[in-house]
Motif scaffolding. Structure first.
Motif, PDB file in Angstrom:
ATOM      1  N   GLU A  91       0.227  -1.368  -0.637  1.00 55.58           N
ATOM      2  CA  GLU A  91       0.504   0.166   0.059  1.00 55.58           C
ATOM      3  C   GLU A  91       0.965   1.275   0.089  1.00 55.58           C
ATOM      4  O   GLU A  91       0.447   2.590  -0.375  1.00 55.58           O
ATOM      5  CB  GLU A  91      -0.842   0.092   0.811  1.00 55.58           C
ATOM      6  CG  GLU A  91      -2.249  -1.526   0.694  1.00 55.58           C
ATOM      7  CD  GLU A  91      -2.663  -1.083   2.729  1.00 55.58           C
ATOM      8  OE1 GLU A  91      -3.987  -0.748   1.809  1.00 55.58           O
ATOM      9  OE2 GLU A  91      -2.573  -0.687   3.737  1.00 55.58           O
ATOM     10  N   GLY A  92       2.215   1.542   0.101  1.00 54.00           N
ATOM     11  CA  GLY A  92       2.873   2.131   0.800  1.00 54.00           C
ATOM     12  C   GLY A  92       4.178   2.300  -0.367  1.00 54.00           C
ATOM     13  O   GLY A  92       5.149   3.570  -0.814  1.00 54.00           O
ATOM     14  N   ASN A  93       3.799   1.475  -1.896  1.00 49.38           N
ATOM     15  CA  ASN A  93       4.463   1.876  -2.449  1.00 49.38           C
ATOM     16  C   ASN A  93       3.469   2.457  -4.124  1.00 49.38           C
ATOM     17  O   ASN A  93       2.482   2.182  -4.440  1.00 49.38           O
ATOM     18  CB  ASN A  93       5.210   0.230  -3.102  1.00 49.38           C
ATOM     19  CG  ASN A  93       6.398  -0.049  -3.842  1.00 49.38           C
ATOM     20  OD1 ASN A  93       5.711   0.818  -5.271  1.00 49.38           O
ATOM     21  ND2 ASN A  93       7.122  -0.510  -3.738  1.00 49.38           N
ATOM     22  N   LYS A  94       4.081   3.342  -4.441  1.00 51.14           N
ATOM     23  CA  LYS A  94       3.530   4.437  -5.770  1.00 51.14           C
ATOM     24  C   LYS A  94       3.413   3.220  -6.888  1.00 51.14           C
ATOM     25  O   LYS A  94       3.242   3.850  -7.955  1.00 51.14           O
ATOM     26  CB  LYS A  94       3.960   5.054  -6.033  1.00 51.14           C
ATOM     27  CG  LYS A  94       5.872   5.147  -5.829  1.00 51.14           C
ATOM     28  CD  LYS A  94       6.336   6.661  -6.509  1.00 51.14           C
ATOM     29  CE  LYS A  94       8.067   6.000  -6.984  1.00 51.14           C
ATOM     30  NZ  LYS A  94       8.007   5.723  -8.294  1.00 51.14           N
ATOM     31  N   ASP A  95       4.364   2.625  -7.087  1.00 48.82           N
ATOM     32  CA  ASP A  95       4.658   1.588  -8.484  1.00 48.82           C
ATOM     33  C   ASP A  95       3.244   0.722  -8.461  1.00 48.82           C
ATOM     34  O   ASP A  95       3.368  -0.719  -8.694  1.00 48.82           O
ATOM     35  CB  ASP A  95       5.642   1.416  -8.324  1.00 48.82           C
ATOM     36  CG  ASP A  95       6.697   2.005  -9.265  1.00 48.82           C
ATOM     37  OD1 ASP A  95       6.488   3.261  -9.650  1.00 48.82           O
ATOM     38  OD2 ASP A  95       8.102   1.485  -7.827  1.00 48.82           O
TER      39      ASP A  95
ATOM     40  N   ASN B  40      -0.741  -0.906  -7.289  1.00 47.06           N
ATOM     41  CA  ASN B  40      -1.720  -0.894  -7.323  1.00 47.06           C
ATOM     42  C   ASN B  40      -2.423  -2.368  -5.885  1.00 47.06           C
ATOM     43  O   ASN B  40      -2.220  -3.397  -6.482  1.00 47.06           O
ATOM     44  CB  ASN B  40      -2.781  -0.732  -8.194  1.00 47.06           C
ATOM     45  CG  ASN B  40      -2.145   0.748  -9.124  1.00 47.06           C
ATOM     46  OD1 ASN B  40      -2.250   1.517  -8.001  1.00 47.06           O
ATOM     47  ND2 ASN B  40      -2.698   0.390 -10.207  1.00 47.06           N
TER      48      ASN B  40
ATOM     49  N   LYS C 146       2.030  -1.375 -11.043  1.00 45.37           N
ATOM     50  CA  LYS C 146       0.848   0.153 -12.110  1.00 45.37           C
ATOM     51  C   LYS C 146       1.558  -0.485 -13.358  1.00 45.37           C
ATOM     52  O   LYS C 146       0.787   0.500 -14.409  1.00 45.37           O
ATOM     53  CB  LYS C 146       1.899   0.949 -11.532  1.00 45.37           C
ATOM     54  CG  LYS C 146       1.714   1.718 -10.246  1.00 45.37           C
ATOM     55  CD  LYS C 146       0.612   2.340 -10.679  1.00 45.37           C
ATOM     56  CE  LYS C 146      -0.259   3.033  -8.906  1.00 45.37           C
ATOM     57  NZ  LYS C 146       0.632   3.965  -8.242  1.00 45.37           N
TER      58      LYS C 146
END
Length: 532
Positions: free
Chosen positions: A271-275, A277, A511
């Motif tokens: 959840e904390g990884n921008k890459d 979903n 992503k």
């Protein structure tokens, strides 16, 4: 264990590297159009009719197609069919196949193929068995048209053929469908959106599917399991990673694209990884359960089954299995909370464990200390925690427990055994059933209680079967609800299946992946993958 996991991952890395090397020589974009996924379990069986394992069902949706499907609103839609109609008296159904349907070997799909497929499926599926008991005949009119005839008015044919899970009614070539249900099929030939690559299949390590270029999708947009199954990648590869941390790290490092079941305890990493979903898929959530073997002691004794039901606490199971209460709820409804047949009947026995009352029942039943053999799948994170809690709960109540660890495929094979536990049989296995499979007494095979023909565990409770037969023969909502309530009461009293609460499923994708279809089954049509 760590060494085995490391060796398995090295094999996967080798397969991925080989794919990259050989795939770039002639088709530079191929790697970008290959989706690599880690599923919830390894695929070792290829016959989606003779097992209810969800990994085999998932495989089925890659390779095969169905006559009907449920859309995103749970409405029945034609899939392989161009059209269908019921006679005025509701006893005859005529089905016309779409033009241009082909098997993966290039041969046309025919009515004879569908008739053979329906017969084999109906011999195994509980809803199919009920349908077959009411059917007076089935015959081909021509290559694209066939008829089903019933001895009484019913809409069960359409409902049964549209069921999305457990054992969906997948269509196969006649020569394959003629395989006796006691034997596994020897060919994996479907008409679905992907083709199974036999030469790249490594049981327990990897499965490879390629786009079926002959597949003609329906024109409607994809919705649930219905509509156009448009394949937008060239290849889908399932690789096995028994260790959850390994799988999560592989997703973060873009070594894989799709994680069917995101581990709840490792969720903060995702959840904390921008890459990444994370997808909350309620329709792929399920009901945790345990199942008793009615044929073997000690659970051939009803009082002892009741004692085991009382011993287990739903919340303790769900906390071990899921952890975060945001994604689970205790639920006494055999047919699911939030569904049309939700009921609180028997909640006092199911929800809150009571080891003291359980111990009293054991004493009344004169339990002699017969060991309870529990099959625990070490490579299935959805089921293993259930059995660990159940084992400890039974010990507290006075049971002698033998918790045996094995892989999920071994559980699937061993639970079919009718032998005593000491000779390779079993007493309890744990699983979960997805929400669409538990929504009514006909779809939920876990409540069927017709002895040798029932699901593994083989309960024999004629009063349940009587009410299920009545359920199949009415459309009156009030009568359906009354029958469902009566069945729930009997199921809990007899210990036919023990619901242990309800939960959502979380999947995760990089992503680079878009077009994830919200459906009760993880599917790979409509998925797109961005370039390198």
């Amino acid at each position: 264990m760590a060494q085995k996991q490391s060796m398995a991952w090295r094999a996967v890395r080798l397969a991925l590297t080989a794919s990259a090397v050989f795939g770039t020589t002639a088709l530079a974009p191929v790697q970008a159009q290959t989706v690599t996924a880690v599923m919830h379990a390894a695929l070792r069986s290829l016959d989606p009719v003779i097992t209810t394992g969800y990994i085999v069902r998932n495989h089925g949706y890659m390779v095969y197609d169905t006559l009907f499907s449920l859309d995103g609103d749970n409405k029945i839609q034609p899939q392989m069919l161009e059209s269908w109609k019921a006679s005025d008296d509701g006893k005859t159904y005529t089905f016309i196949l779409r033009e241009g349907l082909k098997w993966h070997d290039g041969k046309p799909v025919t009515s004879a193929d569908c008739i053979a497929s329906i017969k084999r499926w109906a011999s195994q599926d509980k809803m199919g068995q009920m349908m077959a008991s009411m059917m007076s005949g089935m015959e081909a009119v021509d290559d694209r048209t066939f008829v089903m005839r019933f001895s009484e008015a019913t809409d069960l044919a359409v409902r049964a053929l549209a069921k999305p899970s457990a054992i969906p009614a997948f269509m196969m070539p006649e020569r394959v469908a003629n395989t006796p249900p006691s034997q596994a099929i020897k060919e994996t030939i479907g008409s679905g959106p992907f083709r199974f690559v036999t030469e790249e299949y490594k049981p327990g390590v990897q499965v490879v599917y390629v786009k079926n270029t002959d597949y003609v999708p329906r024109k409607e947009p994809a919705s649930g399991l219905a509509g156009g199954k448009v394949v937008k990648v060239d290849k889908v590869k399932w690789v096995t990673m028994p260790d959850q941390m390994t799988a999560v790290n592989a997703l973060i490092n873009k070594e894989i694209d799709f994680l069917e079941k995101a581990p709840f305890d490792l969720l903060p990493m995702l959840e904390g990884n921008k890459d990444i979903n994370v997808h909350v898929l309620t329709s792929q959530g399920g009901q945790s359960e345990i199942r008793f073997n009615f044929e073997q002691p000690p659970f051939d004794n009803k009082l002892i089954r009741q004692a085991a039901v009382l011993a287990v606490d739903q919340k303790e199971v769900l906390q071990a299995q899921i952890g975060n209460p945001k994604y689970f709820q205790t639920c006494a409804a055999v047919f699911g909370c939030g569904g049309p047949y939700e009921s609180n009947i028997g909640a006092e026995k199911l929800v809150k464990g009571d080891p003291v009352k359980a111990a009293a029942l054991l004493k009344e039943a004169k339990y002699d200390g017969t060991p309870v053999v529990i099959l625990m799948p070490s490579d299935n994170p959805g089921s293993a925690p259930i059995l660990q809690v159940v084992a400890q709960s039974l010990r507290k109540a006075g049971f002698k427990v033998d918790l045996q660890s094995m892989d999920w495929q071994t559980v699937l094979n061993r639970r079919a055994s009718h032998e005593p536990a000491a000779k390779g049989g079993w007493n309890i296995f744990g699983t979960y059933t997805v929400i669409p499979d538990i929504r009514d007494p006909l779809a939920f095979m876990g409540v069927a209680a017709n002895g040798k023909d029932a699901w593994f565990g083989w309960p024999d409770v004629p009063e349940i079967e009587k009410r299920r037969a009545q359920f199949a023969r009415t459309n009156d909502p009030a009568v359906l609800k009354r029958l469902a309530d009566e069945i729930q009461e009997l199921v809990i009293d007899e210990g036919v299946i023990v619901p242990l609460g309800q939960f959502s499923n979380l999947s995760a994708t990089g992503k680079q992946i878009t077009g994830v279809v919200v459906a009760p089954v993880p599917v790979f049509w409509d998925l797109q993958k961005a370039g390198k």
